[in-house]
Design a protein around this motif. Structure first.
Motif, PDB file in Angstrom:
ATOM      1  N   VAL A   1       0.841  -1.199   0.000  1.00 16.21           N
ATOM      2  CA  VAL A   1       0.000   0.000   0.000  1.00 16.21           C
ATOM      3  C   VAL A   1       0.873   1.244   0.000  1.00 16.21           C
ATOM      4  O   VAL A   1       2.090   1.173   0.135  1.00 16.21           O
ATOM      5  N   ARG A   2       0.221   2.407  -0.120  1.00 18.12           N
ATOM      6  CA  ARG A   2       0.963   3.659  -0.138  1.00 18.12           C
ATOM      7  C   ARG A   2       1.461   4.037   1.256  1.00 18.12           C
ATOM      8  O   ARG A   2       0.937   3.577   2.265  1.00 18.12           O
TER       9      ARG A   2
ATOM     10  N   LYS B   1       1.178   6.526   3.109  1.00 22.93           N
ATOM     11  CA  LYS B   1       0.255   7.188   4.027  1.00 22.93           C
ATOM     12  C   LYS B   1      -0.683   6.215   4.742  1.00 22.93           C
ATOM     13  O   LYS B   1      -1.395   6.605   5.670  1.00 22.93           O
ATOM     14  N   ASN B   2      -0.682   4.958   4.305  1.00 16.93           N
ATOM     15  CA  ASN B   2      -1.539   3.942   4.927  1.00 16.93           C
ATOM     16  C   ASN B   2      -0.750   2.796   5.553  1.00 16.93           C
ATOM     17  O   ASN B   2      -1.341   1.865   6.098  1.00 16.93           O
TER      18      ASN B   2
ATOM     19  N   VAL C   1      -2.151  -0.284   8.060  1.00 19.59           N
ATOM     20  CA  VAL C   1      -2.256  -1.647   7.541  1.00 19.59           C
ATOM     21  C   VAL C   1      -1.424  -2.617   8.381  1.00 19.59           C
ATOM     22  O   VAL C   1      -1.867  -3.733   8.684  1.00 19.59           O
TER      23      VAL C   1
ATOM     24  N   ALA D   1      -7.913  -3.090   2.323  1.00 18.16           N
ATOM     25  CA  ALA D   1      -6.878  -2.098   2.569  1.00 18.16           C
ATOM     26  C   ALA D   1      -7.132  -0.748   1.908  1.00 18.16           C
ATOM     27  O   ALA D   1      -7.662  -0.671   0.802  1.00 18.16           O
ATOM     28  N   GLU D   2      -6.776   0.301   2.607  1.00 22.30           N
ATOM     29  CA  GLU D   2      -6.704   1.695   2.158  1.00 22.30           C
ATOM     30  C   GLU D   2      -8.035   2.428   2.078  1.00 22.30           C
ATOM     31  O   GLU D   2      -8.065   3.574   1.677  1.00 22.30           O
ATOM     32  N   ARG D   3      -9.154   1.782   2.466  1.00 20.83           N
ATOM     33  CA  ARG D   3     -10.391   2.560   2.454  1.00 20.83           C
ATOM     34  C   ARG D   3     -11.444   2.089   3.452  1.00 20.83           C
ATOM     35  O   ARG D   3     -12.499   2.700   3.576  1.00 20.83           O
TER      36      ARG D   3
ATOM     37  N   ARG E   1     -10.636   2.082  -4.673  1.00 15.55           N
ATOM     38  CA  ARG E   1      -9.974   3.241  -4.084  1.00 15.55           C
ATOM     39  C   ARG E   1     -10.047   4.435  -5.031  1.00 15.55           C
ATOM     40  O   ARG E   1     -10.161   4.256  -6.248  1.00 15.55           O
TER      41      ARG E   1
ATOM     42  N   PRO F   1      -6.282  -4.678  -3.417  1.00 14.83           N
ATOM     43  CA  PRO F   1      -4.898  -4.203  -3.295  1.00 14.83           C
ATOM     44  C   PRO F   1      -3.844  -5.297  -3.174  1.00 14.83           C
ATOM     45  O   PRO F   1      -2.728  -5.136  -3.658  1.00 14.83           O
TER      46      PRO F   1
ATOM     47  N   GLU G   1      -9.663   9.365   3.157  1.00 15.65           N
ATOM     48  CA  GLU G   1      -8.910   8.483   2.262  1.00 15.65           C
ATOM     49  C   GLU G   1      -7.768   9.228   1.585  1.00 15.65           C
ATOM     50  O   GLU G   1      -6.668   8.682   1.416  1.00 15.65           O
TER      51      GLU G   1
ATOM     52  N   GLY H   1      -4.985   9.824   4.069  1.00 20.07           N
ATOM     53  CA  GLY H   1      -4.366   8.575   4.499  1.00 20.07           C
ATOM     54  C   GLY H   1      -4.935   8.092   5.816  1.00 20.07           C
ATOM     55  O   GLY H   1      -5.240   8.887   6.709  1.00 20.07           O
TER      56      GLY H   1
END
Length: 462
Positions: A64-65, A67-68, A72, A152-154, A217, A348, A432, A435
């Motif tokens: 993931v990015r 910012k997350n 995670v 993941a991420e949202r 996302r 993801p 989102e 992050g």
């Protein structure tokens, strides 16, 4: 030095006065030694499976990015804690307690070795019940980790908590009971040695439902509906995560023998390892043919997909078949991941491709390649189609896959859809974009780096 010699002399005198045979009468018997050895073996296997959570944390955080990443990685510990307590309270009894063909009805609020009469389905091994509980709990935690990866991420943090509790109490244990706890699939002879269906397909199906209900996302698809690549922030993390998972799988599969006696776990270890190797190479070749360049994440997913596929088949097939199963899983997972993404699914970590579709293939493969000798050794099911067993075992495997998928998909949809209506399951667009590290926890997993990024963005907008 003189003291050492004195101790040695005293020890020799003691042995002459009290021969070794005198101590033997008070020592452990051979059956007791075997129980101890089996228990230690299974406990070490539990440790390996438990350590797989570290692999999930690195794999998912790296995928993931930035910012997350903290969010995670942290939710891996959260879901592990949820699975541990819920499986102790209800899941172990529902999955392995005495009951009917669909769920167990005894052994809730697990009370230790003294409650063994409530778990007749686990009586085939002399390993102490406490260690069996820990071993099975680690499997449940892995299945829940697969679910959370697809969100993941949202997804809101509350979704991991609420759905994680229900998954660990009801969804996973019911499927485990069907196959391993004396349920209806067990009575039919379904072959799933270490959980291609029970662990991986169950978790991946719930992840698929969550992924669909959460929707993609922000920025994952352009105006034409074509997928946009959102690369993970640390490919080194994902590589380390996969190596840890590969390592932990030797507790997952060989550990399911619950004993080193006879060396059968060695066969399982061999089929597990060569299948994983074949899957990684197959996915790398497939990505090379598809992209024109070899793709590292594709290779990593190929390794995992092959491990998922061989998990159910490792004790039933010969090494050559294990290589074929792993190779097909790796290539098939790569192609299905591309197809599902083009169809609009934003997964993801490719949970459904890697753990779901590969889990289905692993379950079906025993219906094709299970040998009569290995089926007799494990005492489960019959020979596969290519070994003169006809379509019986293949039919049982397909039925088990279909039943598991429908049950998990329907129940997951009902639970998540109700949650979506009541309080929502996705964070706001603003949360989102900033992050989930900062929106859910108030701090970034990479505070120094993220501060530089936000400062740079602020200057740009000024």
């Amino acid at each position: 030095m003189e003291k050492k010699w004195l101790v040695l002399v005293l020890a020799m005198i003691t042995l002459m006065i009290y021969p070794v045979s005198a101590f033997a009468a008070d020592g452990p018997t051979s059956p007791e030694l075997q129980i101890g050895l089996d228990t230690v073996f299974t406990f070490l296997a539990f440790i390996l499976v438990f350590f797989m959570q570290a692999g999930f944390a690195l794999l998912e955080a790296g995928s993931v990015r930035m910012k997350n990443a903290g969010h995670v990685a942290g939710k891996t510990v959260l879901t592990l804690a949820i699975a541990s307590l819920c499986f102790w309270a209800v899941g172990f009894g529902l999955g392995f307690g005495n009951g009917n063909g669909f769920f167990g009805t005894t052994g809730f609020l697990y009370g230790g070795d003294s409650t063994s009469a409530s778990f007749e389905s686990l009586a085939g091994s002399d390993v102490t019940l406490n260690i069996k509980f820990l071993f099975q709990m680690a499997f449940a935690a892995v299945s829940l980790a697969i679910v959370s990866g697809g969100m993941a991420e949202r997804a809101k943090l509350s979704v991991y908590i609420i759905f994680g509790i229900i998954f660990s109490i009801v969804i996973y244990p019911v499927v485990a009971h069907w196959v391993w706890g004396g349920g209806w699939l067990s009575s039919l002879g379904m072959q799933d040695y270490a959980g291609s269906t029970v662990v991986h397909l169950t978790g991946a199906t719930a992840a698929l439902v969550a992924t669909i209900l959460l929707k993609p996302r922000l920025g994952k698809f352009n105006k034409e509906g074509k997928p946009v690549i959102i690369p993970g922030h640390n490919q080194v993390f994902t590589v380390l995560g996969v190596i840890i998972l590969w390592f932990g799988w030797f507790g997952f599969n060989p550990g399911s023998a619950l004993s080193p006696m006879g060396g059968f776990f060695g066969h399982v270890a061999v089929t597990t390892n060569i299948a994983a190797a074949a899957g990684g190479l197959a996915a790398l070749i497939a990505s090379w043919l598809y992209f024109g360049k070899s793709d590292i994440p594709a290779m990593l997913n190929g390794v995992l997909a092959a491990l998922v596929a061989i998990t159910g088949a490792c004790a039933f097939v010969e090494p050559w078949a294990a290589i074929l199963i792993g190779f097909v899983a790796g290539a098939f997972t790569f192609m299905t991941a591309q197809w599902l993404e083009r169809a609009g699914l934003d997964d993801p970590i490719y949970a459904f491709s890697v753990h779901g579709l590969a889990g289905m293939w692993g379950a079906v493969s025993t219906g094709l390649f299970a040998t009569p000798e290995l089926a007799e050794t494990t005492g489960v099911g019959q020979a596969g189609l290519f070994y003169g067993g006809g379509f019986h075992q293949l039919g049982v495997q397909i039925l088990g896959v279909a039943g598991t998928f429908v049950f998990v998909a329907v129940l997951s949809f009902i639970i998540l859809y109700v949650m979506k209506l009541v309080n929502g399951i996705r964070v706001t667009e603003e949360e989102e974009l900033m992050g989930l590290d900062i929106s859910e926890h108030g701090t970034y997993g990479y505070p120094e780096q993220m501060k530089l990024i936000t400062d740079s963005e602020s200057k740009t907008f000024k």
